[in-house]
Design an enzyme around this catalytic site. Sequence first.
Site, short mmCIF file in Angstrom:
data_model
loop_
_atom_site.label_atom_id
_atom_site.label_comp_id
_atom_site.label_asym_id
_atom_site.label_seq_id
_atom_site.Cartn_x
_atom_site.Cartn_y
_atom_site.Cartn_z
N ARG A 1 -92.11 -8.99 41.53
CA ARG A 1 -93.23 -8.82 40.59
C ARG A 1 -93.27 -7.41 40.04
O ARG A 1 -93.58 -7.18 38.88
CB ARG A 1 -94.56 -9.14 41.29
CG ARG A 1 -94.77 -10.63 41.54
CD ARG A 1 -95.88 -10.87 42.55
NE ARG A 1 -97.11 -10.21 42.18
CZ ARG A 1 -97.99 -9.71 43.06
NH1 ARG A 1 -97.79 -9.81 44.36
NH2 ARG A 1 -99.08 -9.13 42.63
N ASP B 1 -93.71 -12.50 51.04
CA ASP B 1 -94.52 -11.57 50.24
C ASP B 1 -93.70 -10.34 49.88
O ASP B 1 -93.76 -9.86 48.75
CB ASP B 1 -95.79 -11.17 50.99
CG ASP B 1 -96.53 -10.07 50.25
OD1 ASP B 1 -96.99 -10.35 49.12
OD2 ASP B 1 -96.62 -8.94 50.76
N1 URA Z 1 -101.20 -4.96 47.23
C1 URA Z 1 -100.57 -5.99 47.84
O1 URA Z 1 -100.43 -5.98 49.06
N2 URA Z 1 -100.12 -7.00 47.09
C2 URA Z 1 -100.25 -7.04 45.76
O2 URA Z 1 -99.82 -7.99 45.16
C3 URA Z 1 -100.89 -5.97 45.13
C4 URA Z 1 -101.36 -4.95 45.90
#
Ligand code: URA
Length: 433
Positions: free
Chosen positions: A168, A161
């Site tokens: 992103r 992530d």
């Molecule tokens: N907060 C997050 O943790 N992830 C995202 O993709 C957007 C906001």
Amino acid sequence: MRMVDIISKKRDGEALTKEEIKFVVDGYTKGDIPDYQMSSLAMAIFFQDMTDEERAHLTMAMVESGDQISLSEINGIKVDKHSTGGVGDTTTLVLAPLVAALDIPVAKMSGRGLGHTGGTIDKLESVKGFNVEISEDEFIRLVNEDHIAVIGQTGNLTPADKKIYALRDVTGTVNSIPLIASSIMSKKIAAGADAIVLDVKTGNGAFMKTVEDAKQLAKAMVQIGNQVGRQTMAIISDMNQPLGNAIGNALELREAIDTLKGEGPDDLTELVLTLGSQMVVLAEKANSLDEAREMLKGVIQNGKALEKFKTFLANQGGDASVVDDPSQLPTAQYQFDLPAQTSGVVSEMVANEIGIASMMLGAGRQTKEDKIDLAVGLVLHKKVGDTVEKGESLLTIYANQEDVEQVKEKLYENITISDKADVPKLIHEVITK
Ligand code: URA
Ligand code: CA
């Protein structure tokens, strides 16, 4: 498997399999898949969306990309709360001891604040001696004994992530429901929650500007949670104006103490009771949200919630006497009022800009390395819908600097006084499975 085929498949609107998603997430985390292919896939997902199954697989692949905290040694159902981030959001500080006072285990991993939204750990550190750098064994022991402990971020959680989110951020693919929902849920699941309550904020101070967008995100996260075996509920709450009255670390701690005593601001109290009710139901301590709410009100009234807060602070080295004597909290050298320039009704208080004003005083970090001033911030005396006379104080600025002209200017620019106001609803929606 080839990444280019997976990208093409998603580009054409087909659903990816569990194996394909795992291949992508593992390959990208390890560095086998380059940024340009991953960004291409993110853009394809942005346009083509993902099915419920794909979202669940993506979430779990990210969970499995790193360490997972096991809370299995803690008795009971571990319910975690997550907020998508707001200004002056004091809810965690109140909710944690409140729910723990009903013997529900609160095993909270928390972070520091970045930008204009504050972090729970920073707020707690305004209590002298309070320490979140405890061992995992100590953390588990405290939760089993007193049902509450907070630990700083440990371990290498969801590295996939971290890497995907960073990509992103620079490829125009942040604002995608399946990607946001899986990102948030993966972190909660890796942190060990059995059940999850989500506070999705909407409004100018939030990530999701409209109720409709917030609702979509909330539904997506509730779906993911329940699909992967973690019971999940959500609410949509308003973040057009700051929550409660205090913005700033020690000021919010004080506000949390007031709220635990039953003397907090109405909006904060209502939000805490709404989220808390969901936590109590998910922890299987009540059969309905109404019953849960009565139980929570009960521990505020009989003082158990406040007592739990003292125990919690003391257990982690904090000087719990601040609860009875908040004047011991860090205090700012100067106080300035912000007088209303006209009479009327407060019709707008732009949450994120007011958060930035507080950050200008030193209450928040611009970069991770910044030092923050725990004492400074703002306390609102008026909220949207309140009438005000010219010259009356809208808020008090707590500062450790003599010159606050720029802060005042920013505040005036973002507080509107008109002849009438639309008071925003605090809780827009409650979303259960
Ligand atoms: N907060 C997050 O943790 N992830 C995202 O993709 C957007 C906001
Ligand atoms: Ca507040």
